[in-house]
Design a protein around this motif. Sequence first.
Motif, PDB file in Angstrom:
ATOM      1  N   ARG A   1       2.510 -18.749  -2.071  1.00  0.00           N
ATOM      2  CA  ARG A   1       2.652 -19.975  -1.286  1.00  0.00           C
ATOM      3  C   ARG A   1       3.675 -20.916  -1.917  1.00  0.00           C
ATOM      4  N   LEU A   2       3.668 -21.005  -3.239  1.00  0.00           N
ATOM      5  CA  LEU A   2       4.619 -21.882  -3.924  1.00  0.00           C
ATOM      6  C   LEU A   2       6.055 -21.415  -3.737  1.00  0.00           C
ATOM      7  N   LEU A   3       6.219 -20.121  -3.534  1.00  0.00           N
ATOM      8  CA  LEU A   3       7.557 -19.557  -3.319  1.00  0.00           C
ATOM      9  C   LEU A   3       7.872 -19.364  -1.838  1.00  0.00           C
ATOM     10  N   ASN A   4       7.000 -19.958  -0.981  1.00  0.00           N
ATOM     11  CA  ASN A   4       7.190 -19.896   0.481  1.00  0.00           C
ATOM     12  C   ASN A   4       7.189 -18.461   1.008  1.00  0.00           C
ATOM     13  N   ILE A   5       6.376 -17.630   0.401  1.00  0.00           N
ATOM     14  CA  ILE A   5       6.172 -16.263   0.910  1.00  0.00           C
ATOM     15  C   ILE A   5       4.849 -16.261   1.641  1.00  0.00           C
ATOM     16  N   SER A   6       4.918 -16.226   2.965  1.00  0.00           N
ATOM     17  CA  SER A   6       3.708 -16.340   3.779  1.00  0.00           C
ATOM     18  C   SER A   6       3.087 -14.973   4.045  1.00  0.00           C
ATOM     19  N   LYS A   7       1.779 -14.971   4.205  1.00  0.00           N
ATOM     20  CA  LYS A   7       1.000 -13.774   4.518  1.00  0.00           C
ATOM     21  C   LYS A   7       1.415 -12.573   3.669  1.00  0.00           C
ATOM     22  N   PRO A   8       1.246 -12.633   2.376  1.00  0.00           N
ATOM     23  CA  PRO A   8       1.669 -11.522   1.520  1.00  0.00           C
ATOM     24  C   PRO A   8       0.828 -10.273   1.724  1.00  0.00           C
ATOM     25  N   LYS A   9       1.474  -9.137   1.607  1.00  0.00           N
ATOM     26  CA  LYS A   9       0.742  -7.881   1.628  1.00  0.00           C
ATOM     27  C   LYS A   9       0.044  -7.700   0.296  1.00  0.00           C
ATOM     28  N   ARG A  10      -1.107  -7.061   0.326  1.00  0.00           N
ATOM     29  CA  ARG A  10      -1.798  -6.777  -0.921  1.00  0.00           C
ATOM     30  C   ARG A  10      -1.036  -5.688  -1.679  1.00  0.00           C
ATOM     31  N   VAL A  11      -0.866  -5.899  -2.953  1.00  0.00           N
ATOM     32  CA  VAL A  11      -0.189  -4.907  -3.781  1.00  0.00           C
ATOM     33  C   VAL A  11      -1.138  -3.741  -4.013  1.00  0.00           C
ATOM     34  N   VAL A  12      -0.661  -2.538  -3.760  1.00  0.00           N
ATOM     35  CA  VAL A  12      -1.478  -1.333  -3.908  1.00  0.00           C
ATOM     36  C   VAL A  12      -1.446  -0.879  -5.358  1.00  0.00           C
ATOM     37  N   LEU A  13      -2.607  -0.533  -5.901  1.00  0.00           N
ATOM     38  CA  LEU A  13      -2.685  -0.043  -7.268  1.00  0.00           C
ATOM     39  C   LEU A  13      -2.428   1.468  -7.301  1.00  0.00           C
ATOM     40  N   ASP A  14      -1.868   1.912  -8.399  1.00  0.00           N
ATOM     41  CA  ASP A  14      -1.593   3.342  -8.566  1.00  0.00           C
ATOM     42  C   ASP A  14      -2.902   4.091  -8.805  1.00  0.00           C
ATOM     43  N   VAL A  15      -2.984   5.296  -8.238  1.00  0.00           N
ATOM     44  CA  VAL A  15      -4.146   6.173  -8.418  1.00  0.00           C
ATOM     45  C   VAL A  15      -3.637   7.521  -8.902  1.00  0.00           C
ATOM     46  N   LYS A  16      -4.033   7.906 -10.091  1.00  0.00           N
ATOM     47  CA  LYS A  16      -3.485   9.115 -10.708  1.00  0.00           C
ATOM     48  C   LYS A  16      -3.765  10.372  -9.905  1.00  0.00           C
ATOM     49  N   THR A  17      -4.862  10.407  -9.164  1.00  0.00           N
ATOM     50  CA  THR A  17      -5.237  11.616  -8.403  1.00  0.00           C
ATOM     51  C   THR A  17      -4.583  11.677  -7.034  1.00  0.00           C
ATOM     52  N   ARG A  18      -3.811  10.664  -6.671  1.00  0.00           N
ATOM     53  CA  ARG A  18      -3.125  10.656  -5.372  1.00  0.00           C
ATOM     54  C   ARG A  18      -1.629  10.557  -5.625  1.00  0.00           C
ATOM     55  N   TRP A  19      -0.908  11.624  -5.278  1.00  0.00           N
ATOM     56  CA  TRP A  19       0.503  11.692  -5.658  1.00  0.00           C
ATOM     57  C   TRP A  19       1.403  10.778  -4.833  1.00  0.00           C
ATOM     58  N   ASN A  20       0.894  10.207  -3.733  1.00  0.00           N
ATOM     59  CA  ASN A  20       1.711   9.276  -2.966  1.00  0.00           C
ATOM     60  C   ASN A  20       1.418   7.824  -3.312  1.00  0.00           C
TER      61      ASN A  20
ATOM     62  N   THR B   1       1.864   6.217  -6.138  1.00  0.00           N
ATOM     63  CA  THR B   1       2.919   5.578  -6.934  1.00  0.00           C
ATOM     64  C   THR B   1       3.974   4.973  -6.017  1.00  0.00           C
ATOM     65  N   TYR B   2       4.330   5.714  -4.967  1.00  0.00           N
ATOM     66  CA  TYR B   2       5.299   5.192  -4.001  1.00  0.00           C
ATOM     67  C   TYR B   2       4.756   3.933  -3.329  1.00  0.00           C
ATOM     68  N   LEU B   3       3.495   3.973  -2.899  1.00  0.00           N
ATOM     69  CA  LEU B   3       2.906   2.821  -2.215  1.00  0.00           C
ATOM     70  C   LEU B   3       2.824   1.619  -3.150  1.00  0.00           C
ATOM     71  N   MET B   4       2.485   1.867  -4.418  1.00  0.00           N
ATOM     72  CA  MET B   4       2.418   0.777  -5.389  1.00  0.00           C
ATOM     73  C   MET B   4       3.773   0.108  -5.551  1.00  0.00           C
ATOM     74  N   LEU B   5       4.826   0.910  -5.765  1.00  0.00           N
ATOM     75  CA  LEU B   5       6.156   0.352  -5.963  1.00  0.00           C
ATOM     76  C   LEU B   5       6.675  -0.308  -4.696  1.00  0.00           C
ATOM     77  N   ASN B   6       6.439   0.312  -3.558  1.00  0.00           N
ATOM     78  CA  ASN B   6       6.952  -0.197  -2.288  1.00  0.00           C
ATOM     79  C   ASN B   6       6.355  -1.554  -1.937  1.00  0.00           C
ATOM     80  N   THR B   7       5.075  -1.738  -2.275  1.00  0.00           N
ATOM     81  CA  THR B   7       4.440  -3.028  -1.969  1.00  0.00           C
ATOM     82  C   THR B   7       4.718  -4.075  -3.040  1.00  0.00           C
ATOM     83  N   ALA B   8       5.023  -3.635  -4.264  1.00  0.00           N
ATOM     84  CA  ALA B   8       5.245  -4.588  -5.358  1.00  0.00           C
ATOM     85  C   ALA B   8       6.667  -5.136  -5.392  1.00  0.00           C
ATOM     86  N   LEU B   9       7.638  -4.335  -4.985  1.00  0.00           N
ATOM     87  CA  LEU B   9       9.041  -4.739  -5.102  1.00  0.00           C
ATOM     88  C   LEU B   9       9.376  -6.064  -4.412  1.00  0.00           C
TER      89      LEU B   9
END
Length: 238
Positions: free
Chosen positions: A15-34, A36-44
Amino acid sequence: MSTPKRVEKFEEACRLLNISKPKRVVLDVKTRWNSTYLMLNTALPFQDVFAKLKRMNKKLKLVIPSENDWMMAKLVCEKLEIFYKATRVFSGRNYPTSNLFFRKVCEIRLTLRRWVESDVETIRMMAKNMIDKFDKYWHNINEMLAVDSILDPRNKMDCVEYYFKRLYKDDTDNEVAKVRKNLDKLVVEYQMRSEGNKSQEPFPSGKRGISESSDNDEDEYAQAKRTKKRKMNVRGEG
């Protein structure tokens, strides 16, 4: 971001940076090979938010990536996209049939080959490790996946020959011959079973079709077919 308090702080920084309705950042799961992509894609998109979060709370145990780290994360995310798409195609929720696998698996192998030639050492080492594991399973399944692809009327032998030329180069003819031999064996076996039980239908359990995937429209084989079709149309008009 795994606790409500941390989520609240994260949303406050947005909110302080005027980023409205942020997506939740996905955490990495070692047993799911996709994952890592979701974590990076949502965090960037939240690069500035993480830095702001650290400034807001000096005691927060949060390691802020450097500019180079963010650049590397973006590069890795772009590289992993093909694995994410393949995972979606192979997902059990879509009830995929095996005809879809061959093209996606070949695309992954060709992608890994390109990564080995990357200027970034991290990408090169990652690709080499992945190729070692990939080839371990590829040698066991490639012929059967190729047969499944041939039985798809949209692919036939043309698809196998296209990818095998890219993968095997000078050894293409030998690899294609192995697939033809396996296909001939399957045809003979099917004929023998049909003659032994002519009254039984091939697929008695109900309707069975061929799965389709819109993602396959983006692969190299689909692009090659479109290029070939355009050239034929041009020659026909001439």
